[in-house]
Structure formats: structure tokens, C-alpha cells
Design a protein around this motif. Structure first.
Motif, mmCIF file in Angstrom:
data_model
loop_
_atom_site.group_PDB
_atom_site.id
_atom_site.type_symbol
_atom_site.label_atom_id
_atom_site.label_comp_id
_atom_site.label_asym_id
_atom_site.label_seq_id
_atom_site.Cartn_x
_atom_site.Cartn_y
_atom_site.Cartn_z
ATOM 1 N N UNK A 4 0.846 -1.188 0.000
ATOM 2 C CA UNK A 4 0.000 0.000 0.000
ATOM 3 C C UNK A 4 0.886 1.244 0.000
ATOM 4 N N UNK A 5 0.610 2.163 -0.920
ATOM 5 C CA UNK A 5 1.421 3.368 -1.050
ATOM 6 C C UNK A 5 0.633 4.564 -0.536
ATOM 7 N N UNK A 6 1.214 5.269 0.397
ATOM 8 C CA UNK A 6 0.576 6.463 0.926
ATOM 9 C C UNK A 6 0.796 7.621 -0.045
ATOM 10 N N UNK A 7 -0.242 8.402 -0.275
ATOM 11 C CA UNK A 7 -0.137 9.526 -1.200
ATOM 12 C C UNK A 7 -1.070 10.642 -0.771
ATOM 13 N N UNK A 8 -0.714 11.835 -1.139
ATOM 14 C CA UNK A 8 -1.565 12.991 -0.832
ATOM 15 C C UNK A 8 -2.511 13.309 -1.991
ATOM 16 N N UNK A 9 -2.383 12.558 -3.096
ATOM 17 C CA UNK A 9 -3.241 12.777 -4.263
ATOM 18 C C UNK A 9 -4.637 12.227 -3.970
ATOM 19 N N UNK A 10 -5.662 13.000 -4.291
ATOM 20 C CA UNK A 10 -7.044 12.581 -4.056
ATOM 21 C C UNK A 10 -7.742 12.262 -5.379
ATOM 22 N N UNK A 11 -8.883 11.603 -5.269
ATOM 23 C CA UNK A 11 -9.679 11.331 -6.463
ATOM 24 C C UNK A 11 -10.173 12.632 -7.092
ATOM 25 N N UNK A 12 -10.392 13.644 -6.252
ATOM 26 C CA UNK A 12 -10.812 14.937 -6.783
ATOM 27 C C UNK A 12 -9.721 15.544 -7.661
ATOM 28 N N UNK A 13 -8.449 15.335 -7.270
ATOM 29 C CA UNK A 13 -7.337 15.816 -8.096
ATOM 30 C C UNK A 13 -7.346 15.133 -9.462
ATOM 31 N N UNK A 14 -7.562 13.829 -9.456
ATOM 32 C CA UNK A 14 -7.601 13.083 -10.713
ATOM 33 C C UNK A 14 -8.793 13.512 -11.565
#
Length: 356
Positions: A4-14
């Protein structure tokens, strides 16, 4: 299993990236449409002088379109279709909105000369974008309704909901939103028009799907009214003006309740193929139909049992198999020996000058 990779990217960003790409697609489509329009207008002038051009285009259409045409539909196209066109009626504001316009001569099936189906590309209150449409009434002659009453029922229900403002404009984000949606659904289900359409769908033949059901298509997702669309755009513009990041939906809402009353579930895909493939490439498909016609003629001449094959073809048609539109349009005219025009109504190929 991948870690599992932690990220600050959200689905809203995508979703925001997808939204901006969609904007670019629209700009490209607008530019392409305006460049092609004078050329396609000239094509329309030319093909107006070619008998049965559009019926043969539909005959040569790719399988994704061809399989949506029932034998009964083929008879309508062969006997009555005289023109087909696509118009991006709001090209300056939303180039992905378009209309399909079919023109017919007087025929035994319906009274309408023109059937026009509009597909509006709209944004719902959660930011999702997709095509929606309103049913188009066809004035069928007695006993000639190819949709078995489904189109009339779908049109009646849509009109009833529109009169009573029974289209949900809520994205479910809370229990209150869910309660509102349930209340709206209950009101729709109490309509006599709803019960009539459900009854028609229950007793319709699932193996028979007339092309003309396309005129009853509403939406693959939740229907978006013009008012909701305008409000959604205003809200997102306001957020941008305040230098906030608008929250865009990554996927549209698939409302299963709405799908119970959708008579043409593949309408968005079929409309897209007609507008973006069949329309710009009509000459290619017309030519393909002509080439297939020549091949069929050669096969028939070499076959000593052609009469038996004809009988087999008749039995296939009776069993509901696809009808060859070419054979239908050929049956309405005599072969011509003109040097300037082929017998099937197609333009004669250019001939070399003899130098004199």
C-alpha cells in the motif's frame, strides 16, 4: 499483493485532470467541426443527386451500428430514408452537444418527414458530464409502430415528470439527500405513465430492439435538466473565481432506478457512433456497400442454385435475421446501361479521355 502506497493525491485531483482534458477535447472538436463543415456541406449537395445514398451508407455501416438495425428498420431505411445529417447546434458553448436529423419521404410507417434527436452534453450538480436527451415522438400510422408502443410510453412518462418537476437534482451526500431521492422515486412510481411503461417493458420481446428506440433515449445516467446544468456551471465558476478548486466527479452517477425505465440503454453509444463515425465517413461506407454489392453479384452468377439461395434468404428474413438493405433498394429500380451512371444509382467511375 502490492504494498500500500501512501499519497496525498485525491480522487478529486484526478477528476480535475479528467475535466481539463475534457475541455481540451471540446476545443479540438469545435475546431474540427468548423473546418469540416463547408466540406460536408458540399458533400451533402453532391449526394443529394445519388439515389439511395443514405440507405446504402447504413447498409455499409460498421457492425456496431448495423447490429442495432432490425429487419423491419431496414425496410424503412430502404424505402423512405432520403437524408441524414449531424449538427453541433451549440458549437460555440458546448461542441459535444449534437443532433441527428433523419429526413424521410412519405411512407407507410409514420407521418413525420423529419425526425431530429438532440443529445445535450451537460454537467450535473456533482460536476459529472455526460449526454442526456429528451424523447422524440413519432407519429406512427395505425398498426405500424416498430417499437411496440415503448416509444410512446417513454415519451408520455418523460412529459409527465417534466410537468411535475420530478427529476432529481440531488447528489447523495447525506441522509437528507437520500430521503429526498426516495421521496422523488415514490412520486414517479405513482404515475400512471410509469406503470404503463413498466408494463410495456415487461411484456416486450428482449430479442427485438428497433433502431427507432433511439428516439426514446433519455440518459445512461441520471437525467440532468438545463437548469441543473446552468447552476452547476455557475457554482464551479464561482469556486474558480474565488481561487478554490472545484470538486469534480470522477464518474457519473449510475442511477439503477432510472435504468428500469430507459428503453434504449445503449443510446448514448449509438448516437456517438452515428455522429462521429457514420456521418463524417459516409462516403467510405457507401463505397463499401457498393463493393459488397459487386461481390454479391459475382457470387450469384457463379452459383447454379441461386433460386434455392433466394428461398433460403426469404426464410431467414422470416426468422428475424438481418435484411440486406442493398437488395431492398435494388428491388425498386431497373438496371440502367447509362455510361454516366451505374445501374445501382452510384456515380460512374471517371473515364480517360481519348485525346481527340
Amino acid at each position: 499483493m502490492a504494498p500500500r502506497i501512501e499519497t496525498t493525491v485525491t480522487y478529486e485531483d484526478l477528476a480535475a485532470v479528467e475535466h481539463h482534458l475534457d475541455d481540451v477535447d471540446g476545443q479540438i472538436l469545435r475546431h474540427e467541426y468548423l473546418l469540416q463543415k463547408p466540406i460536408l456541406d458540399r458533400r451533402s449537395e453532391l449526394v443529394a443527386n445519388i439515389p439511395n445514398f443514405w440507405p446504402l451508407v447504413f447498409e455499409g455501416a460498421p457492425s456496431a451500428i448495423e447490429e442495432e438495425i432490425e429487419p423491419s428498420d431496414s425496410h424503412v431505411f430502404a424505402d423512405a430514408l432520403v437524408d441524414f445529417s449531424v449538427d453541433r447546434f451549440d458549437v460555440d458553448n458546448e461542441p459535444k452537444s449534437y443532433s441527428l436529423k433523419f429526413t424521410f419521404k412519405a411512407n407507410e410507417w409514420f407521418d413525420d418527414e423529419v425526425l431530429e434527436k438532440k443529445f445535450h452534453y451537460r454537467t450535473n450538480c456533482s460536476g459529472a458530464r455526460y449526454h442526456v436527451s429528451e424523447p422524440v415522438e413519432i407519429h406512427w400510422k395505425p398498426g405500424k409502430d416498430l417499437t411496440g408502443g415503448l416509444l410512446d410510453s417513454a415519451t408520455a412518462l418523460f412529459d409527465a415528470r417534466q410537468r411535475r418537476s420530478l427529476f432529481s437534482t440531488t447528489t447523495i451526500k447525506s441522509q437528507a439527500d437520500m430521503d429526498e431521492k426516495v421521496e422523488m422515486k415514490n412520486k414517479v412510481m405513482q404515475l400512471a405513465e410509469y406503470e404503463a411503461l413498466i408494463h410495456k417493458l415487461e411484456f416486450s420481446d428482449p430479442g427485438y430492439r428497433s433502431f427507432f428506440l433511439l428516439f426514446g433515449f433519455v440518459s445512461h445516467y441520471r437525467y440532468v435538466t438545463a437548469e441543473e446544468h446552468a447552476g452547476a456551471l455557475a457554482e464551479h465558476k464561482k469556486a474558480q473565481d474565488q481561487q478554490e478548486n472545484p470538486i469534480w466527479a470522477l464518474e457519473a452517477e449510475r442511477d439503477l432506478d432510472e435504468q428500469e425505465i430507459e428503453i434504449c440503454d445503449g443510446g448514448e453509444e449509438l448516437g456517438y457512433k452515428l455522429a462521429n463515425d457514420l456521418w463524417p465517413h459516409a462516403i467510405k461506407y457507401f463505397t463499401a456497400a457498393q463493393e459488397n454489392d459487386t461481390d454479391d453479384d459475382d457470387d450469384t452468377e457463379d452459383d447454379s442454385e441461386s433460386s434455392a439461395m433466394d428461398e433460403d434468404d426469404d426464410s431467414d428474413e422470416e426468422e428475424g435475421k438481418k435484411v440486406d438493405i442493398r437488395s431492398l433498394v435494388q428491388g425498386k429500380r431497373k438496371k440502367s446501361e447509362s455510361l454516366h451512371q451505374n445501374g445501382d444509382g452510384s456515380p460512374a467511375k471517371a473515364r480517360k479521355m481519348n485525346g481527340k
